[in-house]
Write a protein that holds these residues in place. Sequence first.
Motif, PDB file in Angstrom:
ATOM      1  N   GLU A 124       0.824  -1.213   0.000  1.00 23.51           N
ATOM      2  CA  GLU A 124       0.000   0.000   0.000  1.00 23.51           C
ATOM      3  C   GLU A 124       0.858   1.263   0.000  1.00 23.51           C
ATOM      4  O   GLU A 124       0.350   2.360  -0.260  1.00 23.51           O
ATOM      5  N   LYS A 125       2.175   1.121   0.279  1.00 22.31           N
ATOM      6  CA  LYS A 125       3.070   2.281   0.406  1.00 22.31           C
ATOM      7  C   LYS A 125       4.396   2.000  -0.299  1.00 22.31           C
ATOM      8  O   LYS A 125       5.465   1.989   0.319  1.00 22.31           O
ATOM      9  N   LEU A 126       4.327   1.778  -1.588  1.00 26.85           N
ATOM     10  CA  LEU A 126       5.531   1.432  -2.340  1.00 26.85           C
ATOM     11  C   LEU A 126       6.541   2.570  -2.371  1.00 26.85           C
ATOM     12  O   LEU A 126       7.749   2.354  -2.497  1.00 26.85           O
ATOM     13  N   GLY A 127       6.055   3.796  -2.238  1.00 22.75           N
ATOM     14  CA  GLY A 127       6.967   4.944  -2.217  1.00 22.75           C
ATOM     15  C   GLY A 127       7.918   4.903  -1.039  1.00 22.75           C
ATOM     16  O   GLY A 127       9.058   5.374  -1.136  1.00 22.75           O
ATOM     17  N   ASP A 128       7.468   4.330   0.090  1.00 25.63           N
ATOM     18  CA  ASP A 128       8.335   4.229   1.262  1.00 25.63           C
ATOM     19  C   ASP A 128       9.545   3.343   0.996  1.00 25.63           C
ATOM     20  O   ASP A 128      10.580   3.471   1.666  1.00 25.63           O
ATOM     21  N   ALA A 129       9.412   2.421   0.042  1.00 21.84           N
ATOM     22  CA  ALA A 129      10.536   1.544  -0.330  1.00 21.84           C
ATOM     23  C   ALA A 129      11.351   2.142  -1.472  1.00 21.84           C
ATOM     24  O   ALA A 129      12.290   1.507  -1.963  1.00 21.84           O
ATOM     25  N   GLY A 130      10.981   3.354  -1.894  1.00 22.87           N
ATOM     26  CA  GLY A 130      11.739   4.034  -2.940  1.00 22.87           C
ATOM     27  C   GLY A 130      11.353   3.660  -4.354  1.00 22.87           C
ATOM     28  O   GLY A 130      12.108   3.935  -5.299  1.00 22.87           O
ATOM     29  N   LEU A 131      10.178   3.043  -4.542  1.00 23.52           N
ATOM     30  CA  LEU A 131       9.764   2.632  -5.891  1.00 23.52           C
ATOM     31  C   LEU A 131       9.123   3.819  -6.605  1.00 23.52           C
ATOM     32  O   LEU A 131       8.110   4.363  -6.164  1.00 23.52           O
ATOM     33  N   ALA A 132       9.721   4.215  -7.721  1.00 22.89           N
ATOM     34  CA  ALA A 132       9.353   5.449  -8.414  1.00 22.89           C
ATOM     35  C   ALA A 132       8.193   5.256  -9.384  1.00 22.89           C
ATOM     36  O   ALA A 132       7.855   4.128  -9.779  1.00 22.89           O
ATOM     37  N   ASP A 133       7.600   6.376  -9.799  1.00 26.31           N
ATOM     38  CA  ASP A 133       6.517   6.372 -10.782  1.00 26.31           C
ATOM     39  C   ASP A 133       6.989   5.760 -12.100  1.00 26.31           C
ATOM     40  O   ASP A 133       8.140   5.944 -12.512  1.00 26.31           O
ATOM     41  N   GLU A 134       6.080   5.058 -12.752  1.00 27.50           N
ATOM     42  CA  GLU A 134       6.269   4.577 -14.127  1.00 27.50           C
ATOM     43  C   GLU A 134       7.601   3.854 -14.329  1.00 27.50           C
ATOM     44  O   GLU A 134       8.362   4.133 -15.260  1.00 27.50           O
ATOM     45  N   THR A 135       7.875   2.901 -13.440  1.00 25.94           N
ATOM     46  CA  THR A 135       9.133   2.149 -13.477  1.00 25.94           C
ATOM     47  C   THR A 135       8.967   0.761 -14.085  1.00 25.94           C
ATOM     48  O   THR A 135       9.887   0.243 -14.722  1.00 25.94           O
ATOM     49  N   TYR A 136       7.804   0.147 -13.914  1.00 26.21           N
ATOM     50  CA  TYR A 136       7.643  -1.276 -14.229  1.00 26.21           C
ATOM     51  C   TYR A 136       6.720  -1.522 -15.425  1.00 26.21           C
ATOM     52  O   TYR A 136       5.733  -0.825 -15.629  1.00 26.21           O
ATOM     53  N   ASP A 137       7.072  -2.568 -16.184  1.00 28.81           N
ATOM     54  CA  ASP A 137       6.217  -3.026 -17.281  1.00 28.81           C
ATOM     55  C   ASP A 137       5.049  -3.843 -16.759  1.00 28.81           C
ATOM     56  O   ASP A 137       3.956  -3.814 -17.336  1.00 28.81           O
ATOM     57  N   ILE A 138       5.300  -4.599 -15.685  1.00 22.19           N
ATOM     58  CA  ILE A 138       4.290  -5.516 -15.148  1.00 22.19           C
ATOM     59  C   ILE A 138       4.360  -5.501 -13.628  1.00 22.19           C
ATOM     60  O   ILE A 138       5.453  -5.490 -13.051  1.00 22.19           O
ATOM     61  N   VAL A 139       3.206  -5.499 -12.994  1.00 21.69           N
ATOM     62  CA  VAL A 139       3.113  -5.745 -11.559  1.00 21.69           C
ATOM     63  C   VAL A 139       2.358  -7.049 -11.385  1.00 21.69           C
ATOM     64  O   VAL A 139       1.271  -7.225 -11.947  1.00 21.69           O
ATOM     65  N   ILE A 140       2.951  -7.995 -10.652  1.00 21.31           N
ATOM     66  CA  ILE A 140       2.247  -9.245 -10.373  1.00 21.31           C
ATOM     67  C   ILE A 140       1.960  -9.348  -8.880  1.00 21.31           C
ATOM     68  O   ILE A 140       2.573  -8.667  -8.060  1.00 21.31           O
ATOM     69  N   SER A 141       1.027 -10.194  -8.547  1.00 20.79           N
ATOM     70  CA  SER A 141       0.690 -10.453  -7.156  1.00 20.79           C
ATOM     71  C   SER A 141       0.061 -11.831  -7.101  1.00 20.79           C
ATOM     72  O   SER A 141      -0.749 -12.183  -7.949  1.00 20.79           O
ATOM     73  N   ASN A 142       0.456 -12.589  -6.116  1.00 21.68           N
ATOM     74  CA  ASN A 142       0.042 -13.983  -6.041  1.00 21.68           C
ATOM     75  C   ASN A 142      -0.636 -14.261  -4.702  1.00 21.68           C
ATOM     76  O   ASN A 142       0.019 -14.592  -3.715  1.00 21.68           O
ATOM     77  N   CYS A 143      -1.943 -14.061  -4.670  1.00 20.20           N
ATOM     78  CA  CYS A 143      -2.756 -14.415  -3.494  1.00 20.20           C
ATOM     79  C   CYS A 143      -2.349 -13.629  -2.241  1.00 20.20           C
ATOM     80  O   CYS A 143      -2.265 -14.191  -1.158  1.00 20.20           O
ATOM     81  N   VAL A 144      -2.110 -12.310  -2.393  1.00 21.90           N
ATOM     82  CA  VAL A 144      -1.760 -11.516  -1.218  1.00 21.90           C
ATOM     83  C   VAL A 144      -2.574 -10.229  -1.064  1.00 21.90           C
ATOM     84  O   VAL A 144      -2.621  -9.676   0.034  1.00 21.90           O
ATOM     85  N   ILE A 145      -3.211  -9.742  -2.122  1.00 20.35           N
ATOM     86  CA  ILE A 145      -3.969  -8.489  -1.984  1.00 20.35           C
ATOM     87  C   ILE A 145      -5.102  -8.663  -0.973  1.00 20.35           C
ATOM     88  O   ILE A 145      -5.472  -7.721  -0.272  1.00 20.35           O
ATOM     89  N   ASN A 146      -5.625  -9.891  -0.866  1.00 17.35           N
ATOM     90  CA  ASN A 146      -6.662 -10.147   0.147  1.00 17.35           C
ATOM     91  C   ASN A 146      -6.148  -9.897   1.564  1.00 17.35           C
ATOM     92  O   ASN A 146      -6.931  -9.650   2.480  1.00 17.35           O
ATOM     93  N   LEU A 147      -4.823  -9.959   1.771  1.00 19.20           N
ATOM     94  CA  LEU A 147      -4.239  -9.738   3.094  1.00 19.20           C
ATOM     95  C   LEU A 147      -4.102  -8.251   3.424  1.00 19.20           C
ATOM     96  O   LEU A 147      -3.782  -7.908   4.566  1.00 19.20           O
ATOM     97  N   ALA A 148      -4.330  -7.386   2.448  1.00 17.15           N
ATOM     98  CA  ALA A 148      -4.213  -5.942   2.667  1.00 17.15           C
ATOM     99  C   ALA A 148      -5.585  -5.377   3.028  1.00 17.15           C
ATOM    100  O   ALA A 148      -6.545  -5.559   2.275  1.00 17.15           O
ATOM    101  N   PRO A 149      -5.704  -4.687   4.146  1.00 21.86           N
ATOM    102  CA  PRO A 149      -7.002  -4.101   4.511  1.00 21.86           C
ATOM    103  C   PRO A 149      -7.490  -3.072   3.495  1.00 21.86           C
ATOM    104  O   PRO A 149      -8.683  -2.956   3.258  1.00 21.86           O
ATOM    105  N   ASP A 150      -6.572  -2.327   2.870  1.00 24.79           N
ATOM    106  CA  ASP A 150      -6.951  -1.269   1.944  1.00 24.79           C
ATOM    107  C   ASP A 150      -6.595  -1.679   0.517  1.00 24.79           C
ATOM    108  O   ASP A 150      -5.510  -1.404   0.020  1.00 24.79           O
ATOM    109  N   LYS A 151      -7.547  -2.348  -0.144  1.00 21.67           N
ATOM    110  CA  LYS A 151      -7.301  -2.812  -1.514  1.00 21.67           C
ATOM    111  C   LYS A 151      -7.135  -1.645  -2.494  1.00 21.67           C
ATOM    112  O   LYS A 151      -6.365  -1.728  -3.447  1.00 21.67           O
ATOM    113  N   SER A 152      -7.874  -0.548  -2.260  1.00 16.62           N
ATOM    114  CA  SER A 152      -7.773   0.604  -3.154  1.00 16.62           C
ATOM    115  C   SER A 152      -6.355   1.158  -3.161  1.00 16.62           C
ATOM    116  O   SER A 152      -5.828   1.533  -4.214  1.00 16.62           O
TER     117      SER A 152
END
Length: 322
Positions: A124-152
């Motif tokens: 939910e806070k990728l900026g805190d890890a230093g991940l910049a805007d428009e860096t990646y071609d693909i974002v994947i996720s494997n059965c973990v978004i359900n573990l985040a209280p704030d899906k938005s």
Amino acid sequence: QNYYGKELQKSEDLKTNACITSARPVSKLVRDALKLIHDEVVDRYYGCGLVIPECLSSCWILDLGSGSGRDCYLLSQLVGEQGHITGIDMTEGQVELAKKHIAYHMGKFGYQKPNVEFFLGYMEKLGDAGLADETYDIVISNCVINLAPDKSAVLREAFRVLKPGGEMYFSDVYASQRLDEVLRSHRVLWGECLGGALYWEDLYSIAEEMGFSPPCLVTATPITIGDKVLESIVGDCRFVSATYRLFKVPGGSRTGPAQVIYNGGIVEHEQELVFDANFTFKKGDLVDVDAEMAAILQSSRFAEKFTIRAGGASAAAPQGCC
């Protein structure tokens, strides 16, 4: 963090099949790549099947909730040494385990320098890890978004770090209804990926709100719980493990329906590309697509694999549902 970092020691410790549901047959290329991954990384992996999109050569990929790093090390081989994989996870023990085996895997793959990195942090806070805007071609996720209280927040951050035309390709657990507080606060159901499952229709509204194209359903598999106590708590709510793909289509790309021809050239999909539940493209065949799919193909990494002509059927493809 406690459930995945301490309570679970191996995948067999999971109490339901929610996080081990397989969606698609595994190709020989992927099977061979899995053989090169360290046993400890595989044993401490709690994901749901495999989340491997197509057309990956030289791509930059971000794995949300990368856990022990299995998918990252698998994708490392598929993108090649010119590609790059970033994994982020909130569980310190899992991140340490993944980092511990970087040198081992780079040696196995024959790479001169690592193309994989791991960060401790929240999706939910990728900026805190230093991940910049428009860096990646693909974002994947494997059965973990359900573990985040704030899906938005998760989808908002994924949208931010994706390049224009980039894709979010992810597997997760969805519910047939919005869950009540009893289910959402149940410790084991949450850890088993059920208590935090999103009502599947809400995914469509959240994706639209964040700026993504409408979700394309790839596969959906019913989940059986297999635990009488947990089944009684769940009641008549049903769950599926589903894989969706969302695209960050640049503004102005939606010009209308089109006719497209798949030219081949994607490794292991040379003759046929099963894009989602609605569209399968056979090499050389002319296919009518709606404006949404035309925009996706024109603006994404798939553009060079297709010949695209304006015109064609105007009817929209039906939205896939669970």
